[in-house]
Structure formats: structure tokens, C-alpha cells
Design a protein around this motif. Structure first.
Motif, PDB file in Angstrom:
ATOM      1  N   SER A 103      75.310   5.768  21.300  1.00  0.00           N
ATOM      2  CA  SER A 103      75.784   6.599  22.400  1.00  0.00           C
ATOM      3  C   SER A 103      74.615   7.011  23.276  1.00  0.00           C
ATOM      4  N   GLY A 104      74.928   7.577  24.411  1.00  0.00           N
ATOM      5  CA  GLY A 104      73.923   8.080  25.336  1.00  0.00           C
ATOM      6  C   GLY A 104      74.593   8.969  26.361  1.00  0.00           C
ATOM      7  N   PHE A 105      73.799   9.505  27.300  1.00  0.00           N
ATOM      8  CA  PHE A 105      74.392  10.339  28.342  1.00  0.00           C
ATOM      9  C   PHE A 105      73.526  10.277  29.597  1.00  0.00           C
ATOM     10  N   ILE A 106      74.195  10.423  30.737  1.00  0.00           N
ATOM     11  CA  ILE A 106      73.555  10.283  32.041  1.00  0.00           C
ATOM     12  C   ILE A 106      72.916  11.609  32.425  1.00  0.00           C
ATOM     13  N   ILE A 107      71.646  11.564  32.806  1.00  0.00           N
ATOM     14  CA  ILE A 107      70.939  12.796  33.167  1.00  0.00           C
ATOM     15  C   ILE A 107      70.628  12.882  34.651  1.00  0.00           C
ATOM     16  N   GLY A 111      71.224   7.132  37.805  1.00  0.00           N
ATOM     17  CA  GLY A 111      71.370   6.203  36.695  1.00  0.00           C
ATOM     18  C   GLY A 111      70.415   6.292  35.535  1.00  0.00           C
ATOM     19  N   TYR A 112      69.682   7.384  35.373  1.00  0.00           N
ATOM     20  CA  TYR A 112      68.829   7.530  34.188  1.00  0.00           C
ATOM     21  C   TYR A 112      69.663   8.028  33.013  1.00  0.00           C
ATOM     22  N   ILE A 113      69.446   7.424  31.861  1.00  0.00           N
ATOM     23  CA  ILE A 113      70.248   7.702  30.671  1.00  0.00           C
ATOM     24  C   ILE A 113      69.338   7.954  29.481  1.00  0.00           C
ATOM     25  N   LEU A 114      69.664   8.970  28.685  1.00  0.00           N
ATOM     26  CA  LEU A 114      68.931   9.259  27.459  1.00  0.00           C
ATOM     27  C   LEU A 114      69.709   8.769  26.241  1.00  0.00           C
TER      28      LEU A 114
END
Length: 478
Positions: A103-107, A111-114
Motif C-alpha cells: 500500500s501507499g498514499f499520495i502526499i 504525484g509523490y507517493i510514500l
């Protein structure tokens, strides 16, 4: 009488209803939070090309490493199956794609994702699936294995984002919520409470983990942990398990740590953190007594590396570091978190306990190097000394041994007999450098100091084993 009973029954029913309503009224409602946050949570799949012999008569599958250990019926559900020829035999080696999920999430809207480093580590291709089920190919901006944080970038604009929070404001017992893709089930929501803060895990020196009882399973890795305000306070990273699934202990990377890493990765593609150049250990009750502390606290310096910032700043073996820049060091693992958060070149003001007195030491921290190989003790020596009270035979270090382990003094254990030494785990080849806070420069000195040791009091000994030093405690009964 009947009327009175009816009134009493009705009153009891009302009380039960009101109590039930009051209990439910106290439980949190996550629906609005989930609706608002879910669009910015993404599913991450990776593909890695591997070489494998093709065996006819079986079947080819995409492999999900995180699903290993599940019953076959669940593995069959998650894995994509493809027919293969039925005739037995082998063909030349071919490439197979291994796929994993996380999983991940948009910060940021651009379009940057952690996510976690272990989700994308070694991947040849990273695919990000958004909440509307559209898929985008992600580029790896950078990753930091030491904190298990990775930063990805996808092409996009006006993407949904999440609001970042402060994990230091979390309180133990507070409600938190996770959204992720456990076992591939997109946007699954689980909730729980904060169980502990600043938790230290083995081999994780730079992350003061948030411990929760939120149900986290394979596939949740890299997903967000929310507070009740809908702010991301952590990245779900690890679970403690004996079965492969959730057992009530989950660990998240604090958002302050993750965002600091993300900013550095975005700026330079790598992470710099402060480094002292010491090997430390926990101060237990016996060590606290032997070093003159009122209670167990601080980080005991077991070894100072040559030419390190600590050596240049005047830190010494046997110092107990009690605080750094005014922040208390309660547990030894607190120190790497505090030092690692400093940038190379910054000054660390350390309060230490040295020889029973508090002192202030200032150290200009350096940049953390890569992992080094441990050195080992080899060879034999000449001059011997024996202590029947401890039950060991020691000998002076040879010049070759001193050079190999980079020591100027100390004695090597040649034999361990029955007695206190065997009980505390000493082994042949261990090197003793300090005994009862006194430097041991020869076997003769060792015997002299040993003969004067008091009985029934906690005593400390610094031991070097395979290049790593630590203090151990013991008591003598005679």
C-alpha cells in the motif's frame, strides 16, 4: 401489583436502552474520515524478473511472497494461474515475473507517493492503482532501508492528497485507523488504539515506532495510519507475528521521521543522518548501581570507534549518556533516534555520568557511514593470569591481537571453568578491557583488581567479542 411490575419492567428496559445508547455514543464514527481519505490511498504492486527453470507437468503462477503460508484455497484465490504443457520434463531457463502487493498514499497533488522500502525493494516495475482503479507506472525517487521508507513519483496533476499530522501529539489509548490492501483486498479499513510510543525494535536503530493494536496484515505495508482528525500520523510497516498474520501488535513509522526522509530523498535521492561513532548498551539495575546511578537510565558507552566524532569530542568508554541537547535519554535506544535526527556537522550537547560525576561533553556529529565488518580475535598469547573467584584463565594480548582488534590493552580469556564467568556467558576468546571501572592492561593487573573486588555487590566488566564491546554485570559470593 401488576401495574407496578409493568412500570418496573419498563423502567429497567429504558435504563438498559439508555446505557446501550450511551456506550454506542462513546464509540468513534470513522465513516466521514474514510470517505475523505480513501481516494488518496493507493495499492502498489511490483514485478521483478527472475530466472527459473520451467518444469512441464505443473503450472506457472505469479508469486506473492507475502501470501506464503496461507492455506492453498486462499493462495489460489490471490494468484493468477496460467496453463502449462502437461508432458513432464524441463526446458531452458526462462524469465518469470514475481509480483508482490503493498500500500501507499499520495502526499502531493503532482504525484509523490510514500510507501515502505520493503514493498518496492528490488522491483523492476512499480504499478500504482488509484481508488478509481486506474493504474499508473511509478518511478522510484529514492529509498532509505534504515527507516524502511520509499518515495515514488507518478505522472499526474490535481491528485487527491492526505493531510500530514504529528505523531508526537498522539496519546497512548487514542483511537487510530489504517487503510490499506491486506492480502490484496483494496481499501480495507481497520481501527484500534495506540498501544505505545517510541517503541524500539531489533535492528531498527533510527525509528521510534508507534505501536498499535490496529489489525495489520501482509499488503497493509506502506499504508497510512490516521488519527481521528483524518491526519496521517504514521506509515504501517511491521507486525509481530508467529503465525504470519495479525496478533495484536502492529508498528508504524512516525510521520515526522517519514517526511524528513521523503524531503531528503526528493532533494538529493539519499538520506544523511547524524553519527557519533559509539557502541552503546542498555543500563539495567545492576549496571546503574555499579556506575553510581540512582536508577537505570541512559545509554552506556561500551565502545568508542577510532577517529569517530565521539572520540574527537572526548567521549569515553564507561560514560553513561543521560541527555542530548536537553532531551533525556531514558532507554539506550533513544540515543540513535536523537542523534540520527541531527544533520552532519550539528553539535550534540551530551550530559554524561563519568566516574560518579555528571559532566557535559560537546560533540560535532558526523555523517553515518555504511555497515562495517566485525573484527575477530585470533591467535594465542604468552603471559597468563588465573582467577579462581571468577573461574577463568586470562592472558596478555599479543601484538598481533592488539593490531587485529585495534586495542592498546586488555586480556584475552583462554579458559572458562565452572563459576560466575560461566554463569554470565563468558567464552574463550573474549577480551576484557575494564573491570569494576578500572582499565585492565595486563593479566597481572586483572588478577590484582580481581583480588580486591567486594562480595555481594553489582560489579561491571567490559567485554569485547567479535569486534563488539558490551558491559556485563556480576556478583561474587566469595
Amino acid at each position: 401489583m401488576r401495574k407496578a411490575k409493568s412500570v418496573l419492567i419498563g423502567l429497567c428496559a429504558s435504563i438498559v436502552f439508555l446505557c446501550s445508547f450511551a456506550v454506542h455514543a462513546q464509540l468513534p464514527d470513522f465513516t466521514e474520515l474514510v470517505e475523505r481519505a480513501s481516494p488518496a490511498v493507493v495499492n502498489i504492486s511490483t514485478r521483478k524478473k527472475i530466472e527459473q527453470e520451467r518444469v512441464y507437468g505443473g503450472r506457472d503462477t505469479f508469486m506473492f511472497p507475502e501470501l506464503e503460508g496461507l492455506p492453498p484455497i486462499f493462495r489460489d484465490f490471490f494468484e493468477h494461474s496460467f496453463p502449462a504443457p502437461r508432458s513432464p520434463g524441463k526446458s531452458p531457463r526462462r524469465q518469470q515475473q514475481a509480483q508482490s502487493l503493498g500500500s501507499g498514499f499520495i502526499i502531493s497533488a503532482d504525484g509523490y507517493i510514500l510507501t515502505n522500502n520493503h514493498v518496492i525493494e528490488g522491483a523492476d516495475e512499480i504499478i500504482v492503482r488509484l481508488s478509481d482503479r486506474s493504474e499508473l507506472v511509478a518511478k522510484l525517487v529514492g529509498a532509505d532501508p534504515r527507516t524502511d521508507v520509499a518515495l515514488l513519483k507518478v505522472k499526474g496533476k490535481d491528485l487527491p492528497t492526505l493531510k500530514m499530522g504529528q505523531s508526537k501529539q498522539l496519546k497512548v489509548g487514542e483511537w487510530v485507523l489504517a487503510i490499506g490492501s491486506p492480502f490484496g483486498f483494496d481499501h480495507s479499513v481497520t481501527a484500534g488504539i495506540v498501544s505505545a510510543k517510541g517503541r524500539n525494535l531489533p535492528n531498527e536503530n533510527y525509528v521510534p515506532f508507534i505501536q498499535t493494536d490496529v489489525a495489520i496484515n501482509p499488503g497493509n505495508s506502506g499504508g497510512p495510519l490516521f488519527n481521528m482528525k483524518g491526519e496521517v500520523v504514521g506509515i504501517n510497516s511491521q507486525i509481530f507475528t508467529r503465525s504470519g498474520g495479525f496478533m495484536g501488535l502492529s508498528f508504524a513509522i512516525p510521520m515526522e521521521v517519514a517526511m524528513d526522509v521523503a524531503e531528503q530523498l526528493k532533494k538529493s535521492g539519499r538520506v544523511e543522518r547524524g553519527w557519533l561513532g559509539v557502541i552503546i548498551q542498555e543500563v539495567n539495575k545492576d549496571l546503574a548501581e555499579s556506575f553510581g546511578l540512582e536508577k537505570p537510565a541512559g545509554a552506556l558507552v561500551a565502545q568508542v570507534l577510532d577517529n569517530s566524532p565521539a572520540a574527537k569530542g572526548g567521549l569515553q568508554v564507561g560514560d553513561v549518556i543521560l541527555s542530548m541537547n536537553g532531551q533525556p535519554v531514558v532507554m539506550s535506544a533513544d540515543l540513535p533516534h536523537l542523534i540520527g535526527a541531527l544533520k552532519p556537522g550539528a553539535t550534540a550537547r551530551l550530559e554524561v555520568m563519568r566516574e560518579g560525576a555528571r559532566k557535559n561533553v560537546q560533540v560535532k556529529v558526523g555523517a553515518a557511514p555504511g555497515e562495517g565488518d566485525e573484527q575477530t580475535v585470533v591467535g594465542q598469547s604468552s603471559s597468563k593470569g588465573t582467577s579462581n573467584r571468577l573461574g577463568i584463565t586470562v592472558a596478555d594480548l599479543t601484538d598481533e591481537q592488539k593490531k587485529a582488534i585495534d586495542l592498546q590493552s586488555g586480556v584475552v580469556i583462554q579458559e572458562v571453568k565452572e563459576g560466575p564467568a560461566a554463569m554470565i556467558g563468558l567464552r574463550p576468546g573474549d577480551v576484557i578491557t575494564h573491570l569494576d571501572n578500572q582499565v585492565i592492561d595486563s593479566a597481572k593487573t586483572f588478577v590484582k583488581v580481581m583480588d580486591k573486588l567486594p562480595k555481594e555487590r553489582s560489579l561491571s566488566m567490559r567485554v569485547l567479542r567479535q569486534g563488539r564491546a558490551s558491559f556485563i554485570t556480576f556478583k561474587l559470593n566469595r
